[in-house]
Design an enzyme around this catalytic site. Sequence first.
Site, PDB file in Angstrom:
ATOM      1  N   CYS A   4       0.843  -1.202   0.000  1.00 10.94           N
ATOM      2  CA  CYS A   4       0.000   0.000   0.000  1.00 10.94           C
ATOM      3  C   CYS A   4       0.879   1.253   0.000  1.00 10.94           C
ATOM      4  O   CYS A   4       1.717   1.434   0.887  1.00 10.94           O
ATOM      5  CB  CYS A   4      -0.929  -0.008   1.209  1.00 10.94           C
ATOM      6  SG  CYS A   4      -1.789   1.563   1.456  1.00 10.94           S
ATOM      7  N   CYS A   7       0.545   3.298   3.246  1.00  9.85           N
ATOM      8  CA  CYS A   7       1.209   2.616   4.365  1.00  9.85           C
ATOM      9  C   CYS A   7       2.716   2.851   4.281  1.00  9.85           C
ATOM     10  O   CYS A   7       3.379   3.059   5.317  1.00  9.85           O
ATOM     11  CB  CYS A   7       0.891   1.126   4.365  1.00  9.85           C
ATOM     12  SG  CYS A   7      -0.770   0.708   4.956  1.00  9.85           S
ATOM     13  N   ASP A  30      -0.526  16.671  -0.805  1.00  7.94           N
ATOM     14  CA  ASP A  30      -0.817  15.891  -2.004  1.00  7.94           C
ATOM     15  C   ASP A  30       0.244  16.177  -3.056  1.00  7.94           C
ATOM     16  O   ASP A  30       0.678  17.316  -3.241  1.00  7.94           O
ATOM     17  CB  ASP A  30      -2.212  16.245  -2.532  1.00  7.94           C
ATOM     18  CG  ASP A  30      -2.727  15.238  -3.544  1.00  7.94           C
ATOM     19  OD1 ASP A  30      -3.682  14.511  -3.211  1.00  7.94           O
ATOM     20  OD2 ASP A  30      -2.175  15.175  -4.658  1.00  7.94           O
ATOM     21  N   ASN A  86     -12.833  10.087  -1.627  1.00  5.42           N
ATOM     22  CA  ASN A  86     -13.301   9.335  -2.783  1.00  5.42           C
ATOM     23  C   ASN A  86     -13.349   7.859  -2.391  1.00  5.42           C
ATOM     24  O   ASN A  86     -12.453   7.366  -1.698  1.00  5.42           O
ATOM     25  CB  ASN A  86     -12.357   9.542  -3.964  1.00  5.42           C
ATOM     26  CG  ASN A  86     -12.351  10.984  -4.442  1.00  5.42           C
ATOM     27  OD1 ASN A  86     -13.385  11.643  -4.455  1.00  5.42           O
ATOM     28  ND2 ASN A  86     -11.189  11.488  -4.825  1.00  5.42           N
ATOM     29  N   HIS A  97      -6.284   3.264   0.336  1.00  4.28           N
ATOM     30  CA  HIS A  97      -6.070   3.445   1.782  1.00  4.28           C
ATOM     31  C   HIS A  97      -6.903   4.669   2.120  1.00  4.28           C
ATOM     32  O   HIS A  97      -6.695   5.748   1.527  1.00  4.28           O
ATOM     33  CB  HIS A  97      -4.577   3.668   2.067  1.00  4.28           C
ATOM     34  CG  HIS A  97      -4.214   3.834   3.508  1.00  4.28           C
ATOM     35  ND1 HIS A  97      -3.264   3.049   4.143  1.00  4.28           N
ATOM     36  CD2 HIS A  97      -4.648   4.706   4.456  1.00  4.28           C
ATOM     37  CE1 HIS A  97      -3.136   3.425   5.399  1.00  4.28           C
ATOM     38  NE2 HIS A  97      -3.959   4.445   5.609  1.00  4.28           N
ATOM     39  N   HIS A  99      -8.454   7.975   2.882  1.00  2.00           N
ATOM     40  CA  HIS A  99      -7.821   9.284   3.028  1.00  2.00           C
ATOM     41  C   HIS A  99      -8.848  10.366   2.788  1.00  2.00           C
ATOM     42  O   HIS A  99      -9.787  10.197   2.009  1.00  2.00           O
ATOM     43  CB  HIS A  99      -6.630   9.448   2.076  1.00  2.00           C
ATOM     44  CG  HIS A  99      -6.943   9.181   0.639  1.00  2.00           C
ATOM     45  ND1 HIS A  99      -7.051   7.909   0.126  1.00  2.00           N
ATOM     46  CD2 HIS A  99      -7.180  10.021  -0.405  1.00  2.00           C
ATOM     47  CE1 HIS A  99      -7.332   7.982  -1.170  1.00  2.00           C
ATOM     48  NE2 HIS A  99      -7.422   9.255  -1.522  1.00  2.00           N
ATOM     49  N   HIS A 101      -9.159  14.348   1.684  1.00  3.66           N
ATOM     50  CA  HIS A 101      -8.513  15.509   1.089  1.00  3.66           C
ATOM     51  C   HIS A 101      -8.994  16.756   1.832  1.00  3.66           C
ATOM     52  O   HIS A 101     -10.204  16.943   1.999  1.00  3.66           O
ATOM     53  CB  HIS A 101      -8.929  15.667  -0.376  1.00  3.66           C
ATOM     54  CG  HIS A 101      -8.571  14.523  -1.272  1.00  3.66           C
ATOM     55  ND1 HIS A 101      -7.567  14.594  -2.204  1.00  3.66           N
ATOM     56  CD2 HIS A 101      -9.103  13.281  -1.398  1.00  3.66           C
ATOM     57  CE1 HIS A 101      -7.486  13.445  -2.872  1.00  3.66           C
ATOM     58  NE2 HIS A 101      -8.412  12.629  -2.406  1.00  3.66           N
TER      59      HIS A 101
HETATM   60  P1  DGP Z   1      -7.810   9.658  -4.612  1.00  2.00           P
HETATM   61  O1  DGP Z   1      -7.953   9.915  -6.078  1.00  2.00           O
HETATM   62  O2  DGP Z   1      -8.955  10.210  -3.805  1.00  2.00           O
HETATM   63  O3  DGP Z   1      -7.508   8.213  -4.312  1.00  2.00           O
HETATM   64  O4  DGP Z   1      -6.549  10.525  -4.150  1.00  2.00           O
HETATM   65  C1  DGP Z   1      -5.258  10.052  -4.117  1.00  2.00           C
HETATM   66  C2  DGP Z   1      -4.364  11.236  -4.021  1.00  2.00           C
HETATM   67  O5  DGP Z   1      -3.073  10.785  -3.643  1.00  2.00           O
HETATM   68  C3  DGP Z   1      -4.200  12.032  -5.295  1.00  2.00           C
HETATM   69  O6  DGP Z   1      -4.745  13.346  -5.110  1.00  2.00           O
HETATM   70  C4  DGP Z   1      -2.694  12.093  -5.531  1.00  2.00           C
HETATM   71  C5  DGP Z   1      -2.130  11.628  -4.217  1.00  2.00           C
HETATM   72  N1  DGP Z   1      -0.910  10.860  -4.341  1.00  2.00           N
HETATM   73  C6  DGP Z   1      -0.736   9.750  -5.116  1.00  2.00           C
HETATM   74  N2  DGP Z   1       0.504   9.277  -4.956  1.00  2.00           N
HETATM   75  C7  DGP Z   1       1.121  10.100  -4.062  1.00  2.00           C
HETATM   76  C8  DGP Z   1       2.418  10.119  -3.490  1.00  2.00           C
HETATM   77  O7  DGP Z   1       3.288   9.287  -3.754  1.00  2.00           O
HETATM   78  N3  DGP Z   1       2.691  11.125  -2.606  1.00  2.00           N
HETATM   79  C9  DGP Z   1       1.759  12.068  -2.281  1.00  2.00           C
HETATM   80  N4  DGP Z   1       2.131  13.031  -1.417  1.00  2.00           N
HETATM   81  N5  DGP Z   1       0.516  12.069  -2.796  1.00  2.00           N
HETATM   82  C10 DGP Z   1       0.214  11.098  -3.670  1.00  2.00           C
END
Ligand code: DGP
Length: 113
Positions: A4, A7, A30, A86, A97, A99, A101
């Site tokens: 993950c 994680c 993000d 989401n 996982h 989360h 926003h």
């Molecule tokens: P969702 O689409 O709701 O699953 O949002 C996932 C978010 O995670 C997306 O806005 C981009 C962010 N994201 C993806 N990979 C990484 C990463 O490696 N580091 C960070 N800081 N954010 C990430």
Amino acid sequence: MSDCLFCKIIAGEIPSTKVYENDAVYAFRDIAPMAPVHVLVVPKEHIPSADGVNEQNSTYVARIFEAIPKIAASEGLSNGYRVITNCGEDGCQSVKHLHFHILGGKKLPETMA
Ligand code: DGP
């Protein structure tokens, strides 16, 4: 969970820009911000999505929502902000996982879908 992404971020195996942490919650910026402030808040226990919240793990959701006002204050979001999760395919969840926003720092569009 070993495969993950979030994680691994929580464990420090993948770098992130931390904005808040306690024993239950980790928050970081993000990687692809959609607003001037875009923070992700995650539980330190692996919960796949909002659809995986139950009587055993819902404390993490409460702990996240206790942390959100603190994060918002430290990010200067005194004029308001949006909290989004989401869930699943139709919800366009890309990281499996749970989360939340936190989006803010400008007037956000009214449309949600
Ligand atoms: P969702 O689409 O709701 O699953 O949002 C996932 C978010 O995670 C997306 O806005 C981009 C962010 N994201 C993806 N990979 C990484 C990463 O490696 N580091 C960070 N800081 N954010 C990430």
